[in-house]
Design a protein around this motif. Structure first.
Motif, PDB file in Angstrom:
ATOM      1  N   ILE A   1       0.837  -1.210   0.000  1.00 52.37           N
ATOM      2  CA  ILE A   1       0.000   0.000   0.000  1.00 52.37           C
ATOM      3  C   ILE A   1       0.872   1.260   0.000  1.00 52.37           C
ATOM      4  O   ILE A   1       0.612   2.222  -0.736  1.00 52.37           O
ATOM      5  CB  ILE A   1      -0.938  -0.009   1.219  1.00 52.37           C
ATOM      6  N   GLY A   2       1.923   1.263   0.818  1.00 51.52           N
ATOM      7  CA  GLY A   2       2.789   2.443   0.898  1.00 51.52           C
ATOM      8  C   GLY A   2       3.501   2.734  -0.403  1.00 51.52           C
ATOM      9  O   GLY A   2       3.552   3.890  -0.850  1.00 51.52           O
ATOM     10  N   SER A   3       4.060   1.711  -1.039  1.00 53.72           N
ATOM     11  CA  SER A   3       4.780   1.905  -2.301  1.00 53.72           C
ATOM     12  C   SER A   3       3.841   2.360  -3.416  1.00 53.72           C
ATOM     13  O   SER A   3       4.175   3.250  -4.206  1.00 53.72           O
ATOM     14  CB  SER A   3       5.490   0.614  -2.705  1.00 53.72           C
ATOM     15  N   ALA A   4       2.654   1.742  -3.471  1.00 56.89           N
ATOM     16  CA  ALA A   4       1.673   2.161  -4.477  1.00 56.89           C
ATOM     17  C   ALA A   4       1.265   3.613  -4.258  1.00 56.89           C
ATOM     18  O   ALA A   4       1.080   4.375  -5.216  1.00 56.89           O
ATOM     19  CB  ALA A   4       0.454   1.241  -4.436  1.00 56.89           C
TER      20      ALA A   4
ATOM     21  N   LEU B   1       4.441   3.836   4.644  1.00 59.91           N
ATOM     22  CA  LEU B   1       5.598   2.940   4.639  1.00 59.91           C
ATOM     23  C   LEU B   1       6.142   2.761   6.051  1.00 59.91           C
ATOM     24  O   LEU B   1       6.567   1.653   6.432  1.00 59.91           O
ATOM     25  CB  LEU B   1       6.688   3.497   3.728  1.00 59.91           C
ATOM     26  N   ALA B   2       6.149   3.834   6.836  1.00 63.67           N
ATOM     27  CA  ALA B   2       6.624   3.728   8.218  1.00 63.67           C
ATOM     28  C   ALA B   2       5.725   2.809   9.032  1.00 63.67           C
ATOM     29  O   ALA B   2       6.207   2.000   9.842  1.00 63.67           O
ATOM     30  CB  ALA B   2       6.685   5.115   8.850  1.00 63.67           C
ATOM     31  N   VAL B   3       4.410   2.931   8.815  1.00 63.88           N
ATOM     32  CA  VAL B   3       3.470   2.042   9.512  1.00 63.88           C
ATOM     33  C   VAL B   3       3.725   0.594   9.116  1.00 63.88           C
ATOM     34  O   VAL B   3       3.723  -0.315   9.958  1.00 63.88           O
ATOM     35  CB  VAL B   3       2.015   2.451   9.196  1.00 63.88           C
TER      36      VAL B   3
ATOM     37  N   SER C   1       9.799  -7.058  -1.206  1.00 62.57           N
ATOM     38  CA  SER C   1       8.770  -7.760  -1.986  1.00 62.57           C
ATOM     39  C   SER C   1       7.483  -6.947  -2.023  1.00 62.57           C
ATOM     40  O   SER C   1       6.851  -6.798  -3.069  1.00 62.57           O
ATOM     41  CB  SER C   1       8.504  -9.141  -1.380  1.00 62.57           C
ATOM     42  N   GLY C   2       7.095  -6.424  -0.857  1.00 61.25           N
ATOM     43  CA  GLY C   2       5.914  -5.558  -0.831  1.00 61.25           C
ATOM     44  C   GLY C   2       6.112  -4.308  -1.668  1.00 61.25           C
ATOM     45  O   GLY C   2       5.193  -3.836  -2.339  1.00 61.25           O
ATOM     46  N   GLY C   3       7.354  -3.749  -1.622  1.00 66.32           N
ATOM     47  CA  GLY C   3       7.639  -2.564  -2.419  1.00 66.32           C
ATOM     48  C   GLY C   3       7.536  -2.828  -3.907  1.00 66.32           C
ATOM     49  O   GLY C   3       7.012  -1.994  -4.663  1.00 66.32           O
ATOM     50  N   ILE C   4       8.019  -3.985  -4.348  1.00 64.27           N
ATOM     51  CA  ILE C   4       7.959  -4.319  -5.783  1.00 64.27           C
ATOM     52  C   ILE C   4       6.514  -4.486  -6.233  1.00 64.27           C
ATOM     53  O   ILE C   4       6.099  -3.942  -7.272  1.00 64.27           O
ATOM     54  CB  ILE C   4       8.772  -5.600  -6.055  1.00 64.27           C
TER      55      ILE C   4
ATOM     56  N   THR D   1      12.999   3.324  -0.599  1.00 59.02           N
ATOM     57  CA  THR D   1      12.392   3.493   0.723  1.00 59.02           C
ATOM     58  C   THR D   1      11.980   2.151   1.301  1.00 59.02           C
ATOM     59  O   THR D   1      12.138   1.911   2.512  1.00 59.02           O
ATOM     60  CB  THR D   1      11.174   4.426   0.624  1.00 59.02           C
ATOM     61  N   SER D   2      11.470   1.270   0.466  1.00 54.89           N
ATOM     62  CA  SER D   2      11.073  -0.069   0.939  1.00 54.89           C
ATOM     63  C   SER D   2      12.277  -0.813   1.503  1.00 54.89           C
ATOM     64  O   SER D   2      12.195  -1.438   2.572  1.00 54.89           O
ATOM     65  CB  SER D   2      10.453  -0.862  -0.210  1.00 54.89           C
ATOM     66  N   THR D   3      13.391  -0.747   0.792  1.00 56.00           N
ATOM     67  CA  THR D   3      14.606  -1.408   1.273  1.00 56.00           C
ATOM     68  C   THR D   3      15.086  -0.787   2.583  1.00 56.00           C
ATOM     69  O   THR D   3      15.457  -1.499   3.533  1.00 56.00           O
ATOM     70  CB  THR D   3      15.719  -1.300   0.213  1.00 56.00           C
ATOM     71  N   ALA D   4      15.071   0.545   2.650  1.00 53.84           N
ATOM     72  CA  ALA D   4      15.510   1.236   3.863  1.00 53.84           C
ATOM     73  C   ALA D   4      14.627   0.893   5.050  1.00 53.84           C
ATOM     74  O   ALA D   4      15.116   0.695   6.174  1.00 53.84           O
ATOM     75  CB  ALA D   4      15.509   2.746   3.624  1.00 53.84           C
ATOM     76  N   VAL D   5      13.325   0.808   4.817  1.00 52.58           N
ATOM     77  CA  VAL D   5      12.390   0.454   5.895  1.00 52.58           C
ATOM     78  C   VAL D   5      12.694  -0.942   6.425  1.00 52.58           C
ATOM     79  O   VAL D   5      12.692  -1.196   7.636  1.00 52.58           O
ATOM     80  CB  VAL D   5      10.937   0.550   5.401  1.00 52.58           C
TER      81      VAL D   5
END
Length: 401
Positions: free
Chosen positions: A30-33, A287-289, A336-339, A373-377
């Motif tokens: 959801i965050g990446s989208a 993304l933080a959540v 994976s969620g980010g992709i 950002t997904s990787t950093a999170v």
């Protein structure tokens, strides 16, 4: 252990708990989208705003007299622009493609029902239409022949035509009077972009040939001169040259100013970029959540695999390898969620571009930011669980029930 073995262990862990893995990655999806869509919406809004501003005329320069012009001692006189200034600029500034003077008058016109209103009358040349990018709704704009023969013709705004005659088409070839002199309407027009009274054109404006308007004012002075520059990239340089040419022809104390859309476009782009960044930061909260969710799940995973950690340490696994395994698991979940979220976020703008005529901008940077950002999170929120797993005592871990 080599890195490939650690990765295989992480993948085996995901296979054994697919549902938990999918639900944990959902927040990142959801965050990446959201990041992709916010970038797309912001870029689309910026593109629209700049396109609308450009319709006013990014290659247009407006010159006007600001003041000054002292004559003899204790004497003050205005030093207005003239038609000769326009001709001088046309001859000396090669970047100028078109130009038009503008003189301004006001008159009272009687509308149906006996209502008299003040209207704005502008005396302009035939090139004014192209310089200002006006849209002729019906009829035609006056031409060089009308200008040369001083024909009493007028082109009026859509609002004037509707109020006076009911519609734009009905106003064509109709007559009305300015200072007692009949004028024939040969066309109606509107601005290519609504300026809501912020330009020289008001709701009820009448355009007449400059040669005709000059006889009403009784002077060669003009209020403004409009120039169209061949290349929009040369607007600022050309505007400086225009002022220099005019200054040579007038008193040194006179002040003349050029107005262009370049600064307005720059400001509008900066505002649009700032709003986009702000919206992206807001969407990054999602993304933080999602990262908090990953941390909680990984802490629960570490607790449920205490004996496994103890066995691996007893077999020779180092704290670094234990930490790396759990950190990779967290990054895998997050990435994976980010992709998936990135693919879903790109699906909407790509579909719009494929199935409609709208050219929705797709930013590569939005993809980079979403995946980065997904990787950093994953790294940030996976560090605590990984450290906790690495610091466990192998003896106590083996005793854990």
């Amino acid at each position: 252990m080599v890195f490939s073995e650690i990765v295989r262990l992480a993948i085996d862990s995901f296979r054994s708990s697919k549902i938990r893995f999918a639900l944990t990655a959902l927040g990142m999806v959801i965050g990446s989208a959201s990041v992709i869509l916010v970038f797309t919406i912001g870029s689309t809004g910026k593109q629209y705003v700049l396109a609308e501003l450009q319709k006013i005329g990014t290659n247009m320069v407006m010159l006007e007299y600001q003041g000054g012009g002292a004559g003899a001692i204790n004497e003050y006189r205005n030093d207005f622009l003239t038609r000769d200034d326009e001709r001088a600029v046309d001859e000396q500034v090669t970047d100028v493609a078109l130009s038009s003077p503008m003189l301004e008058m006001h008159d009272r016109v009687t509308f149906p029902g006996g209502i008299a209103k003040d209207v704005l009358v502008l005396g302009v040349s035939p090139q004014y239409k192209d310089v200002r990018d006006l849209v002729v709704l019906s009829g035609r704009f006056f031409d060089e022949e009308d200008e040369t023969t001083h024909t009493k013709v007028a082109v009026v705004t859509e609002a004037f035509a509707q109020e006076m005659f009911g519609s734009s088409s009905a106003a064509i070839n109709q007559s009305f009077q300015l200072t007692g002199i009949p004028f024939t309407i040969i066309g109606t027009f509107k601005e290519s972009v609504p300026t809501f009274g912020q330009s020289e054109i008001a709701d009820e404006t009448i355009l007449i040939p400059y040669s005709v308007g000059r006889y009403f004012t009784g002077t060669d002075n003009v209020k403004q001169i409009f120039f169209s520059i061949r290349d929009p990239n040369d607007v600022e340089e050309a505007s400086t040259e225009i002022v220099n040419v005019v200054h040579v022809r007038h008193l040194a104390s006179s002040v003349y100013k050029t107005t262009t859309l370049t600064s307005l476009l720059t400001t509008a782009a900066a505002i649009a970029n700032a709003l986009t960044v702000m919206l992206v930061l807001v969407s990054a909260v999602t993304l933080a959540v999602g990262g908090v969710g990953i941390m909680n799940i990984m802490l629960a995973t570490v607790r449920s695999r205490i004996r496994e950690i103890g066995i691996r340490k007893a077999l020779g696994a180092t704290a670094r390898e234990i930490k790396l395994q759990f950190l990779i698991e967290a990054v895998f979940i997050s990435l994976s969620g980010g992709i998936v979220g990135t693919l879903l976020g790109l699906a909407l703008p790509v579909s719009v571009r494929v199935f409609t005529d709208y050219s929705v901008p797709i930013s590569v940077w939005s993809v980079v930011i979403a995946l980065g950002t997904s990787t950093a999170v994953g790294i940030i929120f996976g560090t605590l669980p990984a450290n906790r797993a690495a610091q466990m005592d192998p003896v106590e871990s083996l005793k854990y029930e």
